[in-house]
Design an enzyme around this catalytic site. Structure first.
Site, PDB file in Angstrom:
ATOM      1  N   ASN A 158       0.806  -1.231   0.000  1.00 57.54           N
ATOM      2  CA  ASN A 158       0.000   0.000   0.000  1.00 57.54           C
ATOM      3  C   ASN A 158       0.836   1.277   0.000  1.00 57.54           C
ATOM      4  O   ASN A 158       0.329   2.335  -0.362  1.00 57.54           O
ATOM      5  CB  ASN A 158      -1.023  -0.004   1.145  1.00 57.54           C
ATOM      6  CG  ASN A 158      -0.393   0.003   2.504  1.00 57.54           C
ATOM      7  OD1 ASN A 158       0.764  -0.382   2.655  1.00 57.54           O
ATOM      8  ND2 ASN A 158      -1.129   0.435   3.511  1.00 57.54           N
ATOM      9  N   TYR A 159       2.089   1.181   0.408  1.00 56.93           N
ATOM     10  CA  TYR A 159       3.019   2.318   0.305  1.00 56.93           C
ATOM     11  C   TYR A 159       4.363   1.783  -0.203  1.00 56.93           C
ATOM     12  O   TYR A 159       5.360   1.830   0.525  1.00 56.93           O
ATOM     13  CB  TYR A 159       3.216   3.010   1.653  1.00 56.93           C
ATOM     14  CG  TYR A 159       2.088   3.913   2.079  1.00 56.93           C
ATOM     15  CD1 TYR A 159       2.142   5.287   1.849  1.00 56.93           C
ATOM     16  CD2 TYR A 159       0.971   3.407   2.733  1.00 56.93           C
ATOM     17  CE1 TYR A 159       1.107   6.121   2.242  1.00 56.93           C
ATOM     18  CE2 TYR A 159      -0.069   4.235   3.136  1.00 56.93           C
ATOM     19  CZ  TYR A 159       0.014   5.587   2.882  1.00 56.93           C
ATOM     20  OH  TYR A 159      -1.003   6.423   3.272  1.00 56.93           O
ATOM     21  N   GLY A 235       1.311  -7.278   7.034  1.00 55.80           N
ATOM     22  CA  GLY A 235       0.251  -7.828   7.879  1.00 55.80           C
ATOM     23  C   GLY A 235       0.739  -8.996   8.727  1.00 55.80           C
ATOM     24  O   GLY A 235       1.844  -8.961   9.284  1.00 55.80           O
ATOM     25  N   THR A 237       2.006 -11.712   8.088  1.00 57.90           N
ATOM     26  CA  THR A 237       3.312 -12.259   7.719  1.00 57.90           C
ATOM     27  C   THR A 237       4.385 -11.780   8.692  1.00 57.90           C
ATOM     28  O   THR A 237       5.310 -12.530   9.029  1.00 57.90           O
ATOM     29  CB  THR A 237       3.700 -11.764   6.299  1.00 57.90           C
ATOM     30  OG1 THR A 237       2.545 -11.801   5.481  1.00 57.90           O
ATOM     31  CG2 THR A 237       4.797 -12.586   5.705  1.00 57.90           C
ATOM     32  N   GLY A 238       4.251 -10.557   9.147  1.00 61.25           N
ATOM     33  CA  GLY A 238       5.262  -9.977  10.022  1.00 61.25           C
ATOM     34  C   GLY A 238       5.392 -10.725  11.343  1.00 61.25           C
ATOM     35  O   GLY A 238       6.479 -10.774  11.938  1.00 61.25           O
ATOM     36  N   GLU A 253       6.200  -3.359  11.564  1.00 61.76           N
ATOM     37  CA  GLU A 253       5.050  -2.451  11.635  1.00 61.76           C
ATOM     38  C   GLU A 253       3.913  -3.169  10.940  1.00 61.76           C
ATOM     39  O   GLU A 253       3.935  -3.349   9.724  1.00 61.76           O
ATOM     40  CB  GLU A 253       5.382  -1.121  10.949  1.00 61.76           C
ATOM     41  CG  GLU A 253       6.558  -0.369  11.578  1.00 61.76           C
ATOM     42  CD  GLU A 253       6.262   0.187  12.960  1.00 61.76           C
ATOM     43  OE1 GLU A 253       5.092   0.195  13.379  1.00 61.76           O
ATOM     44  OE2 GLU A 253       7.225   0.598  13.639  1.00 61.76           O
ATOM     45  N   ARG A 286      -5.104   1.641   4.529  1.00 62.86           N
ATOM     46  CA  ARG A 286      -3.978   2.208   5.286  1.00 62.86           C
ATOM     47  C   ARG A 286      -3.960   1.523   6.645  1.00 62.86           C
ATOM     48  O   ARG A 286      -5.013   1.291   7.241  1.00 62.86           O
ATOM     49  CB  ARG A 286      -4.153   3.715   5.480  1.00 62.86           C
ATOM     50  CG  ARG A 286      -4.101   4.512   4.190  1.00 62.86           C
ATOM     51  CD  ARG A 286      -4.611   5.931   4.364  1.00 62.86           C
ATOM     52  NE  ARG A 286      -3.955   6.637   5.444  1.00 62.86           N
ATOM     53  CZ  ARG A 286      -4.591   7.131   6.513  1.00 62.86           C
ATOM     54  NH1 ARG A 286      -5.903   6.972   6.662  1.00 62.86           N
ATOM     55  NH2 ARG A 286      -3.930   7.763   7.442  1.00 62.86           N
ATOM     56  N   CYS A 287      -2.737   1.227   7.122  1.00 62.52           N
ATOM     57  CA  CYS A 287      -2.648   0.594   8.447  1.00 62.52           C
ATOM     58  C   CYS A 287      -3.321   1.499   9.475  1.00 62.52           C
ATOM     59  O   CYS A 287      -3.911   1.028  10.445  1.00 62.52           O
ATOM     60  CB  CYS A 287      -1.201   0.341   8.812  1.00 62.52           C
ATOM     61  SG  CYS A 287      -0.183   1.816   8.781  1.00 62.52           S
ATOM     62  N   GLU A 380      -9.424  -6.633  10.707  1.00 58.37           N
ATOM     63  CA  GLU A 380      -9.003  -5.469   9.911  1.00 58.37           C
ATOM     64  C   GLU A 380      -9.497  -5.683   8.476  1.00 58.37           C
ATOM     65  O   GLU A 380      -8.941  -6.517   7.756  1.00 58.37           O
ATOM     66  CB  GLU A 380      -7.463  -5.394   9.936  1.00 58.37           C
ATOM     67  CG  GLU A 380      -6.878  -4.275   9.140  1.00 58.37           C
ATOM     68  CD  GLU A 380      -5.345  -4.344   9.040  1.00 58.37           C
ATOM     69  OE1 GLU A 380      -4.789  -5.445   8.896  1.00 58.37           O
ATOM     70  OE2 GLU A 380      -4.714  -3.276   9.086  1.00 58.37           O
ATOM     71  N   ARG A 440       0.309   8.152  10.272  1.00 58.04           N
ATOM     72  CA  ARG A 440       1.721   7.876  10.582  1.00 58.04           C
ATOM     73  C   ARG A 440       2.537   9.155  10.489  1.00 58.04           C
ATOM     74  O   ARG A 440       3.457   9.373  11.265  1.00 58.04           O
ATOM     75  CB  ARG A 440       2.260   6.838   9.594  1.00 58.04           C
ATOM     76  CG  ARG A 440       3.744   6.542   9.716  1.00 58.04           C
ATOM     77  CD  ARG A 440       4.091   5.293   8.950  1.00 58.04           C
ATOM     78  NE  ARG A 440       3.559   5.361   7.598  1.00 58.04           N
ATOM     79  CZ  ARG A 440       4.254   5.778   6.551  1.00 58.04           C
ATOM     80  NH1 ARG A 440       5.517   6.161   6.680  1.00 58.04           N
ATOM     81  NH2 ARG A 440       3.706   5.816   5.355  1.00 58.04           N
TER      82      ARG A 440
END
Ligand code: NAP
Ligand code: G3H
Length: 485
Positions: A158-159, A235, A237-238, A253, A286-287, A380, A440
């Site tokens: 997304n970014y 997401g 995965t982290g 993050e 967006r997170c 989410e 953010r």
């Protein structure tokens, strides 16, 4: 339909690989993988038609990228700080001058609206330095921040520019080398950004970009023996990355379920404006999107009326037309969002707008009367659907925030600053915004999540802390320095 965003001559070196697949970056050159295999990104706005193809790098190529980064890092760490900074400035200039390719790639691969795509590239322009403290009376300690070595940077779709450069720039200024693994959706824009850095004249090997599907090469990268730090944004995965990572510095993050608490004394116009901006910009992907509203019962009807008026004015359509609501990134994401809406409706929630979806494009939807038994209360969605829970008191609002497994940001709308601070203290989140939506930026502000929202803090200075170690050299004096009168 095949779409390409890479007509710009500046990017020719990375785009002309055999078969039309973009090359990967190793030791200052753009190469085709020996695998002869590619991974493809799709265009979410065009029924997920193929957008671009990238090299599926082999393990040997990953090894070569890490070895090159390690070799380049030592001399780089000894390069004077002002020289490192000046190369970063040069890269930022090239990014600005060649923004067109990145902006169009963002619109094609992640369906981000034209203006927001341009903003993402522009806000990639960031720089910072570090410093050192320390001394004592009879032991003199010289402490300095030294680079960790090789930083693996993994941004999300997304970014793909901003959340890449916000890892790469602090890593480099601190004296590290980087290996970037771009997200598959958004890969083109990330590679264009890397090209600007390589063109700026950084030493070969210092900035490597290996491509391939995360599910295939991700574990190999994150557990690679030459990794010294991992900066990951994404997401679930982290969480798995953190569980597998060894003795390396870690910055993750991750997702969020940012709650917006609206108290009875709030400026409801401001709250409604912030909820719509926070909940629906970039289609809620967006997170830090507002992902649940907790409104006090006595002002719920009025607030929801104001929010609905604003939702009715949101533009829905194509990124190139700069619509606010564009297609979500994948069919599976759209299916997941739909499943949350179906579940909520079947359990008695009220849909404030008609449910409407065409392929990946989902029209904005506010869902009132959400209760704790509904999945949308805790999941989410990462899409333009926003649940509202009506609460009786602060404890009920706090329960929503603190029972969540996420803890990224939250916001409180009230005119009573004491009450806002009390709530902020009680909210288990990395940041609380008072009378503003979660966000953010600015990029140098600290940014962090707790619980399943991540480990460590971002923001330029905080990222540099994660990407450096303190190194001390202690001079032991024969006599304490204060023996001389
Ligand atoms: P994702 O699926 O977790 O992917 C993130 C990155 O991880 C991509 O580059 C992906 O590559 C890569 N990856 C996949 N499997 C991997 C593995 N086994 N090892 C290492 N890397 C792997 O997240 P996303 O869908 O791109 O982004 C959306 C999520 O990110 C949301 O949950 C959002 O809240 C979160 N997010 C958080 C923040 C924050 O700062 N807190 C900011 C933005 C987004 P591929 O694309 O090739 O699979
Ligand atoms: O998706 C997560 C981003 O970190 C959000 O950044 O709040 O500046 O849009 P933003």
């Amino acid at each position: 339909m095949t779409t390409s965003s890479s007509s710009d001559g500046f990017y020719a070196e990375l785009t002309n690989a055999e078969g039309g697949a973009l090359r990967y970056a190793v030791n200052g050159a753009w190469r085709a993988s020996s695998s002869d295999a590619t991974v493809e990104s799709v265009n979410p706005s065009r029924a997920n038609a193929r957008a671009n193809a990238f090299q599926a790098c082999t393990r040997a190529e990953v090894d070569e990228a890490f070895a090159g980064a390690r070799a380049a890092q030592g001399p780089w760490a000894r390069t004077p700080l002002h020289e490192r900074a000046s190369l970063l400035h040069r890269a930022a200039t090239l990014m600005r001058e060649n923004a067109g390719g990145m902006v169009s790639a963002l619109m094609i691969e992640v369906a981000k609206g034209a203006k927001e795509s341009a903003t993402e590239v522009e806000r990639g322009d960031l720089l910072m330095s570090d410093s050192f403290p320390g001394n004592d009376r009879n032991k003199i300690c010289m402490a300095s921040n030294v680079p960790v070595g090789v930083v693996l940077c993994i941004p999300p779709f997304n970014y793909p520019v901003n959340l890449c450069v916000s890892k790469v720039a602090p890593a480099l200024i601190a004296g590290n080398a980087v290996v970037v693994k771009p997200p598959t959706q958004g890969c083109t824009a990330t590679l264009h950004m890397i090209h600007c850095f390589i063109k700026a004249g950084f030493p070969p090997g210092l900035i490597q970009a290996v491509t391939g599907r995360g599910g295939e090469i991700g574990d190999y990268l994150t557990t690679h023996p030459l990794v010294n730090a991992i900066s990951f944004t994404g997401g679930e995965t982290g969480i798995r990355v953190a569980q597998k990572a060894g003795m390396v510095a870690l910055q993750t993050e991750l997702g969020g379920k940012d709650a917006c608490i609206v108290l009875p004394d709030a400026d409801l116009e401001l709250a409604a404006k912030s909820i719509v901006k926070g909940g629906f910009s970039y289609s809620g992907q967006r997170c830090t999107a507002v992902k649940i509203v907790a409104v006090f019962e006595e002002v719920a009807d009025e607030l929801i009326g104001k929010v609905n008026e604003r939702i009715a004015k949101l533009s829905v359509g194509l990124p190139e037309d700069d619509a606010t609501i564009t297609a979500v990134v994948s069919k599976s994401s759209a299916d997941f969002i739909q499943s949350l809406v179906v579940d909520a409706e079947s359990k008695g929630a009220t849909l404030c707008q008609e449910w409407k979806r065409e392929d990946n494009l989902i029209w904005p939807l506010l869902i009132d009367n959400v209760t704790h038994d509904m999945k949308i209360c805790w999941e989410e969605p990462f899409g333009p659907v926003l649940p509202v829970v009506r609460v009786k008191n602060e404890n009920e609002a706090l329960e929503l925030v603190n029972k969540s497994r996420f803890g990224l940001q939250g916001c409180v709308f009230t005119r009573d600053i004491d009450r806002a601070i009390r709530l902020s203290d009680a909210m288990q989140t990395g940041t609380v915004q008072i009378n503003g939506p979660p966000a953010r930026g600015p990029d140098h502000f600290p940014f962090q999540g707790v619980k399943d929202s991540g480990i460590g803090s971002q923001g330029i200075t905080n990222s540099i802390k994660v990407m450096t170690k303190v190194k001390s050299t202690v001079i032991n004096l024969a006599k304490p320095s204060y023996t001389i009168a």
